[in-house]
Design a protein around this motif. Structure first.
Motif, PDB file in Angstrom:
ATOM      1  N   VAL A  54       0.480  -1.239   0.310  1.00  0.00           N
ATOM      2  CA  VAL A  54      -0.308  -0.311   0.020  1.00  0.00           C
ATOM      3  C   VAL A  54       0.749   1.191   0.032  1.00  0.00           C
ATOM      4  CG1 VAL A  54      -1.976  -1.024   1.195  1.00  0.00           C
ATOM      5  CG2 VAL A  54      -0.363   0.071   2.450  1.00  0.00           C
ATOM      6  N   LEU A  55       0.558   2.582  -0.387  1.00  0.00           N
ATOM      7  CA  LEU A  55       0.857   3.473  -0.202  1.00  0.00           C
ATOM      8  C   LEU A  55       0.540   4.939   0.940  1.00  0.00           C
ATOM      9  CD1 LEU A  55       1.413   4.567  -3.964  1.00  0.00           C
ATOM     10  CD2 LEU A  55       3.081   3.191  -3.090  1.00  0.00           C
ATOM     11  N   VAL A  56       1.533   5.491   1.372  1.00  0.00           N
ATOM     12  CA  VAL A  56       1.439   5.790   2.547  1.00  0.00           C
ATOM     13  C   VAL A  56       1.787   7.195   2.347  1.00  0.00           C
ATOM     14  CG1 VAL A  56       1.324   3.949   3.813  1.00  0.00           C
ATOM     15  CG2 VAL A  56       2.946   4.911   4.253  1.00  0.00           C
ATOM     16  N   GLN A  57       0.606   8.042   2.788  1.00  0.00           N
ATOM     17  CA  GLN A  57       1.260   9.435   3.535  1.00  0.00           C
ATOM     18  C   GLN A  57       1.086   9.366   5.088  1.00  0.00           C
ATOM     19  OE1 GLN A  57       0.351  12.605  -0.283  1.00  0.00           O
ATOM     20  NE2 GLN A  57       0.365  13.982   1.168  1.00  0.00           N
ATOM     21  N   PRO A  58       2.305   9.983   5.127  1.00  0.00           N
ATOM     22  CA  PRO A  58       2.096  10.885   6.959  1.00  0.00           C
ATOM     23  C   PRO A  58       1.333  12.484   7.075  1.00  0.00           C
ATOM     24  CG  PRO A  58       3.875  11.735   5.850  1.00  0.00           C
ATOM     25  CD  PRO A  58       3.294  10.933   5.139  1.00  0.00           C
ATOM     26  N   ALA A  59       0.193  12.334   7.885  1.00  0.00           N
ATOM     27  CA  ALA A  59      -0.543  13.506   8.575  1.00  0.00           C
ATOM     28  C   ALA A  59       0.621  14.706   8.739  1.00  0.00           C
ATOM     29  CB  ALA A  59      -1.633  13.650   9.424  1.00  0.00           C
ATOM     30  N   GLU A  60       0.057  16.115   8.348  1.00  0.00           N
ATOM     31  CA  GLU A  60       0.753  16.891   8.645  1.00  0.00           C
ATOM     32  C   GLU A  60       0.432  18.019   8.663  1.00  0.00           C
ATOM     33  OE1 GLU A  60       3.090  17.896   4.918  1.00  0.00           O
ATOM     34  OE2 GLU A  60       2.357  17.383   3.568  1.00  0.00           O
ATOM     35  N   LEU A  61       0.903  18.924   9.523  1.00  0.00           N
ATOM     36  CA  LEU A  61       0.087  20.329  10.106  1.00  0.00           C
ATOM     37  C   LEU A  61       1.027  21.169   8.307  1.00  0.00           C
ATOM     38  CD1 LEU A  61       1.419  20.969  13.023  1.00  0.00           C
ATOM     39  CD2 LEU A  61      -0.999  20.816  12.417  1.00  0.00           C
ATOM     40  N   ARG A  62      -0.132  21.790   7.868  1.00  0.00           N
ATOM     41  CA  ARG A  62      -0.063  23.027   6.803  1.00  0.00           C
ATOM     42  C   ARG A  62      -1.811  24.417   7.174  1.00  0.00           C
ATOM     43  NH1 ARG A  62      -0.582  20.342   0.702  1.00  0.00           N
ATOM     44  NH2 ARG A  62       0.420  18.724   0.745  1.00  0.00           N
ATOM     45  N   SER A  63      -1.231  25.262   6.220  1.00  0.00           N
ATOM     46  CA  SER A  63      -1.059  26.371   7.173  1.00  0.00           C
ATOM     47  C   SER A  63      -2.879  27.057   6.185  1.00  0.00           C
ATOM     48  CB  SER A  63      -0.244  28.275   7.245  1.00  0.00           C
ATOM     49  OG  SER A  63       0.381  27.971   8.257  1.00  0.00           O
ATOM     50  N   LEU A  64      -3.474  26.798   6.213  1.00  0.00           N
ATOM     51  CA  LEU A  64      -5.120  26.661   5.325  1.00  0.00           C
ATOM     52  C   LEU A  64      -6.072  27.877   5.423  1.00  0.00           C
ATOM     53  CD1 LEU A  64      -4.895  22.947   3.943  1.00  0.00           C
ATOM     54  CD2 LEU A  64      -4.063  25.257   2.685  1.00  0.00           C
ATOM     55  N   ALA A  65      -6.817  28.574   5.117  1.00  0.00           N
ATOM     56  CA  ALA A  65      -8.004  29.450   5.142  1.00  0.00           C
ATOM     57  C   ALA A  65      -8.693  28.297   4.810  1.00  0.00           C
ATOM     58  CB  ALA A  65      -7.659  30.337   4.222  1.00  0.00           C
ATOM     59  N   VAL A 367      -3.499   5.881   1.185  1.00  0.00           N
ATOM     60  CA  VAL A 367      -3.864   6.607  -0.047  1.00  0.00           C
ATOM     61  C   VAL A 367      -4.044   5.555  -0.705  1.00  0.00           C
ATOM     62  CG1 VAL A 367      -2.745   9.177   1.320  1.00  0.00           C
ATOM     63  CG2 VAL A 367      -1.698   7.221  -0.693  1.00  0.00           C
ATOM     64  N   ARG A 368      -3.804   4.924  -1.409  1.00  0.00           N
ATOM     65  CA  ARG A 368      -3.838   3.897  -2.004  1.00  0.00           C
ATOM     66  C   ARG A 368      -3.967   1.949  -1.790  1.00  0.00           C
ATOM     67  NH1 ARG A 368      -0.332   5.250  -7.648  1.00  0.00           N
ATOM     68  NH2 ARG A 368      -1.440   6.911  -7.331  1.00  0.00           N
ATOM     69  N   GLY A 369      -4.832   1.248  -2.105  1.00  0.00           N
ATOM     70  CA  GLY A 369      -4.542   0.627  -1.901  1.00  0.00           C
ATOM     71  C   GLY A 369      -5.550   0.145  -0.640  1.00  0.00           C
ATOM     72  N   GLN A 370      -6.730   1.100  -0.160  1.00  0.00           N
ATOM     73  CA  GLN A 370      -7.321   0.516   0.864  1.00  0.00           C
ATOM     74  C   GLN A 370      -8.399  -0.596   0.419  1.00  0.00           C
ATOM     75  OE1 GLN A 370      -6.718   2.999  -0.582  1.00  0.00           O
ATOM     76  NE2 GLN A 370      -7.646   5.547   0.429  1.00  0.00           N
ATOM     77  N   GLN A 371      -8.570  -0.736  -0.556  1.00  0.00           N
ATOM     78  CA  GLN A 371     -10.073  -1.767  -0.826  1.00  0.00           C
ATOM     79  C   GLN A 371      -8.951  -2.844  -1.212  1.00  0.00           C
ATOM     80  OE1 GLN A 371      -8.748   0.591  -2.823  1.00  0.00           O
ATOM     81  NE2 GLN A 371     -10.270   2.208  -3.876  1.00  0.00           N
ATOM     82  N   MET A 377      -4.637  -6.002   9.752  1.00  0.00           N
ATOM     83  CA  MET A 377      -4.121  -7.175   8.689  1.00  0.00           C
ATOM     84  C   MET A 377      -2.617  -6.213   8.458  1.00  0.00           C
ATOM     85  SD  MET A 377      -5.022  -7.465   4.376  1.00  0.00           S
ATOM     86  CE  MET A 377      -5.976  -8.229   4.543  1.00  0.00           C
ATOM     87  N   ALA A 378      -1.765  -7.016   8.873  1.00  0.00           N
ATOM     88  CA  ALA A 378       0.252  -7.002   8.340  1.00  0.00           C
ATOM     89  C   ALA A 378      -0.198  -6.175   6.845  1.00  0.00           C
ATOM     90  CB  ALA A 378       0.387  -7.848   8.589  1.00  0.00           C
ATOM     91  N   VAL A 379       0.877  -5.050   7.066  1.00  0.00           N
ATOM     92  CA  VAL A 379       0.904  -4.812   4.598  1.00  0.00           C
ATOM     93  C   VAL A 379       2.415  -4.482   4.463  1.00  0.00           C
ATOM     94  CG1 VAL A 379      -1.528  -3.828   4.335  1.00  0.00           C
ATOM     95  CG2 VAL A 379       0.505  -2.779   5.372  1.00  0.00           C
ATOM     96  N   GLU A 380       2.759  -4.318   3.637  1.00  0.00           N
ATOM     97  CA  GLU A 380       4.039  -3.599   2.995  1.00  0.00           C
ATOM     98  C   GLU A 380       3.677  -2.385   2.890  1.00  0.00           C
ATOM     99  OE1 GLU A 380       7.757  -3.456  -0.220  1.00  0.00           O
ATOM    100  OE2 GLU A 380       6.202  -5.170   0.596  1.00  0.00           O
ATOM    101  N   ALA A 381       3.886  -1.261   3.868  1.00  0.00           N
ATOM    102  CA  ALA A 381       3.593   0.594   3.453  1.00  0.00           C
ATOM    103  C   ALA A 381       4.703   1.095   2.960  1.00  0.00           C
ATOM    104  CB  ALA A 381       3.565   1.585   5.112  1.00  0.00           C
ATOM    105  N   GLN A 382       4.242   1.798   1.667  1.00  0.00           N
ATOM    106  CA  GLN A 382       5.439   2.554   0.923  1.00  0.00           C
ATOM    107  C   GLN A 382       5.024   3.284   0.851  1.00  0.00           C
ATOM    108  OE1 GLN A 382       5.828   0.239  -3.118  1.00  0.00           O
ATOM    109  NE2 GLN A 382       7.104  -1.446  -1.998  1.00  0.00           N
ATOM    110  N   ALA A 383       6.254   5.076   0.493  1.00  0.00           N
ATOM    111  CA  ALA A 383       5.637   6.403   1.292  1.00  0.00           C
ATOM    112  C   ALA A 383       5.395   6.235  -0.757  1.00  0.00           C
ATOM    113  CB  ALA A 383       7.294   7.029   1.127  1.00  0.00           C
ATOM    114  N   ALA A 384       4.279   7.615  -0.865  1.00  0.00           N
ATOM    115  CA  ALA A 384       3.644   7.553  -2.182  1.00  0.00           C
ATOM    116  C   ALA A 384       4.321   8.661  -2.517  1.00  0.00           C
ATOM    117  CB  ALA A 384       1.684   8.646  -1.586  1.00  0.00           C
ATOM    118  N   PRO A 385       4.449   9.057  -3.898  1.00  0.00           N
ATOM    119  CA  PRO A 385       4.889   9.400  -4.613  1.00  0.00           C
ATOM    120  C   PRO A 385       4.516  11.269  -4.548  1.00  0.00           C
ATOM    121  CG  PRO A 385       3.865   8.342  -6.424  1.00  0.00           C
ATOM    122  CD  PRO A 385       3.878   7.833  -4.673  1.00  0.00           C
TER     123      PRO A 385
END
Length: 393
Positions: A54-65, A367-371, A377-385
């Protein structure tokens, strides 16, 4: 005499050792085939048991209105539907479809001949009533003079007074009929009550038209337009706070081609009633439309932006899924095990979800592969591009 034991024989008398020598190559080939087949089967089984990628992306803080999108519909400020107010034959069309027209410009004519005849008749009646009144006035004056010298009775004077009042009423009625006839004649000229763009003509010249013929053409003034959209109760609270503070929320429009309309608008009105079907209230935003790019009735996406940017914990919008309980995401922990997290969404902007609760900074969100996964479940996590135009993290 010593006898050696004879070699065992099979049913047809052939020594058994000879039979073993005959089948030995076949048995050896079978063992070799089994030896080759076992590793391949083991590899297939191992591949089936491998954890999904699966592809993963960390939750991050951003300045957004804060920003929300709604479906809106454009409505012009000034819109006039031209209709025939009298019956008759439609004359020559005095405009081109889609042209700009000025206030008072002639657009249609209806054959005026019958109405002009009526005006002449009513004018003749008016003139006759005026002559009758002049005569009644003279008779009344004469009767008044004779009454002073007792040369006419009071009854005769009262009769002249009644005739004078009747003549005056007849004149008033004749003048009213003449005014109505002139008004009907004026309706044979259909002019533009406002300046703007005129649509296509719905009826061709030569047809009989009347009050029941429907709309002949429509004029709209699109120099300034309104956009109507429904706002949920929760989001309406923020809108009302800004309006009470004397600030107008900036509003943008996303057109059908996905591009943003260059001009910004502002929310100037919120309806006083709530739609029971949607639990929302109708809001209105005003935009300048000098280039007349926006059209009455057009469907657009309304983007309401908050005034002040704030730090928000965000994840990509494709990471979120929704079921009957509400929105959720899948998170991969440090051991590579999937965990389902229920989240509360603050707002959505530019493909990112601002998460109010349920996540913390650094959580690796799938972010990809949730289905292909489920909780535990154990998964192999890879960083999303990283998306195009953004640096890799």
């Amino acid at each position: 005499m010593t006898h050696w034991p004879r070699a065992p024989r099979n049913e047809i008398g052939t020594p058994l050792r000879r039979g073993l020598r005959h089948w030995a190559p076949v048995a050896l080939a079978g063992f070799l085939a089994l030896a080759v087949a076992l590793p391949a089967g083991a590899q297939t089984k191992a591949a089936d048991n491998a954890p999904p990628v699966v592809l993963v992306q960390p939750a991050e803080l951003r300045s957004l209105a804060p920003q929300s999108e709604y479906i809106g519909r454009i409505a012009v400020f000034d819109k006039v539907e031209l209709r025939a107010r009298v019956k008759g034959t439609l004359g020559k069309r005095e405009f081109a479809d889609g042209a700009k027209v000025t206030e008072g410009q002639l657009l249609f004519t209806i054959d005026p001949a019958p109405y002009r005849i009526t005006v002449n008749q009513k004018r003749a009646l008016r003139d006759g009533a005026q002559a009758a009144l002049i005569n009644a006035d003279a008779q009344l004056k004469r009767a008044a003079d004779l009454l002073k010298t007792n040369n006419v009775s009071q009854v005769a004077y009262d009769q002249r007074l009644s005739e004078q009042l009747q003549a005056k009423a007849t004149l008033d009625d004749a003048e009213a009929q003449l005014e109505d006839a002139e008004l009907q004649l004026s309706y044979t000229r259909i002019t533009a009550p406002i300046a703007g763009l005129v649509g296509r003509a719905a009826v061709s010249p030569g047809n009989i038209v009347g009050p029941d013929s429907g709309v002949l053409a429509t004029i709209v003034n699109e120099r300034q337009i309104r956009v109507l959209f429904s706002v949920s109760q929760a989001e309406l609270l923020n809108v009302r706070r800004d309006l009470r503070a004397g600030e107008h929320l900036p509003v943008r429009l996303r057109l059908a081609d996905g591009k943003l309309y260059p001009e910004k608008g502002k929310v100037d009105f919120i309806d006083v009633t709530v739609d029971p079907n949607t639990d929302g209230q109708m809001a209105r935003a005003v935009f300048d439309n000098a280039d007349e790019l926006l059209t009455d009735g057009q469907t657009v996406r309304v983007i309401v932006e908050g005034n002040e940017p704030a730090k928000a914990l965000v994840v990509p919008q494709p990471a979120m899924a929704i079921d009957q309980t509400g929105p959720y995401v899948y998170v991969v922990d440090g051991k590579g095990v999937v965990e389902q997290r229920r989240i509360t969404v603050d707002f959505v902007r530019d493909g990112m979800i601002a998460v109010a609760s349920g996540l913390k900074e650094g959580d690796r969100v799938i972010v990809r592969g949730q289905q292909r996964v489920r909780a535990g479940m154990a998964v192999e996590a890879q960083a999303a591009p990283a998306p195009a135009g953004q640096p890799k993290r």
